[in-house]
Design an enzyme around this catalytic site. Sequence first.
Site, PDB file in Angstrom:
ATOM      1  N   HIS A  90      32.322  40.043  42.694  1.00  0.00           N
ATOM      2  CA  HIS A  90      32.234  39.556  41.320  1.00  0.00           C
ATOM      3  C   HIS A  90      32.616  38.079  41.197  1.00  0.00           C
ATOM      4  CE1 HIS A  90      36.641  40.808  41.086  1.00  0.00           C
ATOM      5  NE2 HIS A  90      36.692  39.625  40.469  1.00  0.00           N
ATOM      6  N   ASP A 145      32.658  45.875  45.917  1.00  0.00           N
ATOM      7  CA  ASP A 145      33.112  44.619  45.331  1.00  0.00           C
ATOM      8  C   ASP A 145      33.549  43.634  46.413  1.00  0.00           C
ATOM      9  OD1 ASP A 145      33.551  42.791  43.354  1.00  0.00           O
ATOM     10  OD2 ASP A 145      35.564  43.522  42.847  1.00  0.00           O
ATOM     11  N   SER A 173      41.385  36.867  42.204  1.00  0.00           N
ATOM     12  CA  SER A 173      40.367  37.754  42.775  1.00  0.00           C
ATOM     13  C   SER A 173      39.805  37.175  44.064  1.00  0.00           C
ATOM     14  CB  SER A 173      39.219  37.954  41.787  1.00  0.00           C
ATOM     15  OG  SER A 173      39.558  38.907  40.828  1.00  0.00           O
TER      16      SER A 173
END
Length: 372
Positions: free
Chosen positions: A174, A204, A313
């Site tokens: 993402h 992911d 992230s």
Amino acid sequence: MTESQRPSGEYPMYPSYGNGDAAYPPPPSYQPAQPIATGPGTTVWPSGNGGSGGNGGNGVGGPDFPPPAPQEPAAPRNRARRPVALLAAVAIAAAIVGGGTATVIEQLTGDSSNSASSVIPGTTVSQSSKGTVSGVAKAVSPMIVEINATSTAGESTGSGVVITSDGEVVTNNHVISGASSIKVTLSTGKTYTADVVGTDPDKDLALIKLRGASGLKTATLGDSSQVAVGDQVVAIGSPEGLTGTVTSGIVSALDRDVTVAKEDGNNQGQGGQGGAEQWPFEFGGRQFNGDTGESTTTYKAIQTDASLNPGNSGGALINMNGEIIGINSAMYSASSSGGSSSSSAGSVGLGFAIPVNTLKADLDTLRAGNGS
């Protein structure tokens, strides 16, 4: 009868035995030494002592024997060996008491080759820094990068982990999904342009490659199956563009079913500089940090209370040996659960990371470009 002219005493007279007749003594038990004839008037006996009464000059009627060879004086004992024996005894005693042989030998001999700064095999943290947040941060920070991805939705910031010296970097899908250009900044400040090698939206995960990179420091991938609740961990990333931010905490739980969105181009960046929302996720049937949308994926995550904020992230969750045990992927912020902007969002100690064993099992797929 003619009288003998031999003077008296010229020949030895031997005593008689019993019958009055002359007798001779019994022969000796050894062969008498014979003189060696030389020039007139000189007699040399085998003993090497010439003309000293016919007995070799030793005052005894028997033959001479050569004198013993002179003995070399005994070399004095090397007293320098005593300290070595003392050193060995001290080292053994130290080992028995507390296993400190290496330390004792180093102190007594001045040898620092086995000093505490040596690196533990299979890890990236020195022995002297093992178990400390500062030691982990110093060792691993050079392997963590900041990722800026530009897409039609704007610009977003995330993190990544260098896994090969020629510039392979692992991050979250993402973070780079839908990006038209990707710029990567090392901890040194040097920047590279990166290309997407492969993505796996279902996990992911994504793999990107820096153009023209070489000689980079690489992270050590650990074993997430050995992680236990309560283990101390360190998180490193670029929250809100603050490169190399270090936080720490513990593993709060394991095998959390976390659901995240996998659509391209929708609220993709954590901490986008353009004000994008934090990456939304779903847990226990509830959605946090926004709407995950219809296309989602669920994975088993490591839960940690180490502070994760927008921009973490794709960064690393690290054990105290400096090994990567997870890729940070989601965080919960109570202030943003109702849809408020990321400017008021913050960590409340609920972060999630993809186990590193999931990444290791997926690397071949990512390198082959499958799932892109």
